[in-house]
Scaffold this motif. Sequence first.
Motif, PDB file in Angstrom:
ATOM      1  N   GLY A   1     -81.187  12.930   4.256  1.00 25.58           N
ATOM      2  CA  GLY A   1     -82.642  12.895   4.185  1.00 25.58           C
ATOM      3  C   GLY A   1     -83.049  11.529   3.679  1.00 25.58           C
ATOM      4  O   GLY A   1     -82.280  10.863   2.986  1.00 25.58           O
TER       5      GLY A   1
ATOM      6  N   SER B   1     -94.011  17.196   5.693  1.00 25.71           N
ATOM      7  CA  SER B   1     -93.273  17.398   6.935  1.00 25.71           C
ATOM      8  C   SER B   1     -91.967  16.621   6.906  1.00 25.71           C
ATOM      9  O   SER B   1     -91.798  15.681   6.121  1.00 25.71           O
ATOM     10  N   VAL B   2     -91.053  17.054   7.760  1.00 24.62           N
ATOM     11  CA  VAL B   2     -89.795  16.344   7.957  1.00 24.62           C
ATOM     12  C   VAL B   2     -89.637  16.146   9.463  1.00 24.62           C
ATOM     13  O   VAL B   2     -89.820  17.087  10.242  1.00 24.62           O
TER      14      VAL B   2
ATOM     15  N   VAL C   1     -83.429  19.734   5.779  1.00 22.80           N
ATOM     16  CA  VAL C   1     -82.664  18.482   5.818  1.00 22.80           C
ATOM     17  C   VAL C   1     -81.172  18.765   5.676  1.00 22.80           C
ATOM     18  O   VAL C   1     -80.357  18.263   6.455  1.00 22.80           O
TER      19      VAL C   1
ATOM     20  N   GLY D   1     -83.308  13.410   8.472  1.00 23.02           N
ATOM     21  CA  GLY D   1     -84.531  14.170   8.264  1.00 23.02           C
ATOM     22  C   GLY D   1     -85.420  13.337   7.361  1.00 23.02           C
ATOM     23  O   GLY D   1     -85.134  13.163   6.179  1.00 23.02           O
ATOM     24  N   TYR D   2     -86.470  12.757   7.936  1.00 24.08           N
ATOM     25  CA  TYR D   2     -87.328  11.835   7.202  1.00 24.08           C
ATOM     26  C   TYR D   2     -88.586  12.567   6.736  1.00 24.08           C
ATOM     27  O   TYR D   2     -89.316  13.146   7.544  1.00 24.08           O
ATOM     28  N   VAL D   3     -88.832  12.555   5.443  1.00 30.07           N
ATOM     29  CA  VAL D   3     -89.954  13.284   4.851  1.00 30.07           C
ATOM     30  C   VAL D   3     -91.215  12.428   4.908  1.00 30.07           C
ATOM     31  O   VAL D   3     -91.204  11.254   4.541  1.00 30.07           O
ATOM     32  N   GLU D   4     -92.274  13.050   5.382  1.00 23.71           N
ATOM     33  CA  GLU D   4     -93.560  12.371   5.560  1.00 23.71           C
ATOM     34  C   GLU D   4     -94.714  13.210   5.008  1.00 23.71           C
ATOM     35  O   GLU D   4     -94.600  14.438   4.902  1.00 23.71           O
TER      36      GLU D   4
ATOM     37  N   LEU E   1     -88.297  22.009   2.650  1.00 21.44           N
ATOM     38  CA  LEU E   1     -87.908  20.921   3.547  1.00 21.44           C
ATOM     39  C   LEU E   1     -86.506  20.401   3.252  1.00 21.44           C
ATOM     40  O   LEU E   1     -85.789  19.998   4.174  1.00 21.44           O
ATOM     41  N   GLU E   2     -86.103  20.423   1.992  1.00 19.84           N
ATOM     42  CA  GLU E   2     -84.732  19.991   1.656  1.00 19.84           C
ATOM     43  C   GLU E   2     -83.702  20.925   2.282  1.00 19.84           C
ATOM     44  O   GLU E   2     -82.629  20.478   2.700  1.00 19.84           O
TER      45      GLU E   2
ATOM     46  N   LEU F   1     -86.836   9.101   2.552  1.00 24.93           N
ATOM     47  CA  LEU F   1     -88.284   8.995   2.390  1.00 24.93           C
ATOM     48  C   LEU F   1     -88.588   7.698   1.675  1.00 24.93           C
ATOM     49  O   LEU F   1     -87.719   7.106   1.019  1.00 24.93           O
TER      50      LEU F   1
END
Length: 189
Positions: free
Chosen positions: A122, A71-72, A115, A87-90, A111-112, A124
């Motif tokens: 982005g 997820s982002v 972002v 946009g933080y990737v989790e 997801l990129e 993470l």
Amino acid sequence: MTDAHTRPVRPRPDGPRLVHTAELDAPARAAARALLHDVFEGDLSEEDWDHALGGVHALVWEGGELIGHASVVQRLMLHAGRPLRCGYVEAVGVRADRRGRGHGAAMMTALERVVRDAYDLGALSASAGAAAFYAARGWQLWQGPTAVLAPAGLRLTPEEDGAVHVLPGAVPLDLTGQLACDWRSGDVW
């Protein structure tokens, strides 16, 4: 007409399905949480799960079973005196018996795009074992100090130095400068 909260999330055989948390029905949400619990070998706290919610999820289904999740979510980062929409990737994970087949790369590609299209950058926090995967995708290791804007003020997070990666966007970044994230409970990065 169906309510977004009750509409089922159907599997797509042609790659990851992007869906906002608000559109995840209860079975899909439960499947994602169970998958991540297994992927992280029981080391998925309530806070970790909460961090993965409120944004866009990339879901990979196979034969009606969820085998991949990422997820982002939106966060605020401070860098060089300015706030940046991040946009933080989790919660990136693929079921153990389905790894090495490109599912993680497909989720990250999706997801990129999110972002790049919606955020200034982005970010993470990667485990040592995953760092090469992100680097090969163009994520850059943050070389400067990391920090968090905590309730008591700016606090350095040296335990995260060397683990934070960014995907630069249109905003210029000094990778040797300080990068501070917004406060949240649990792991701030």
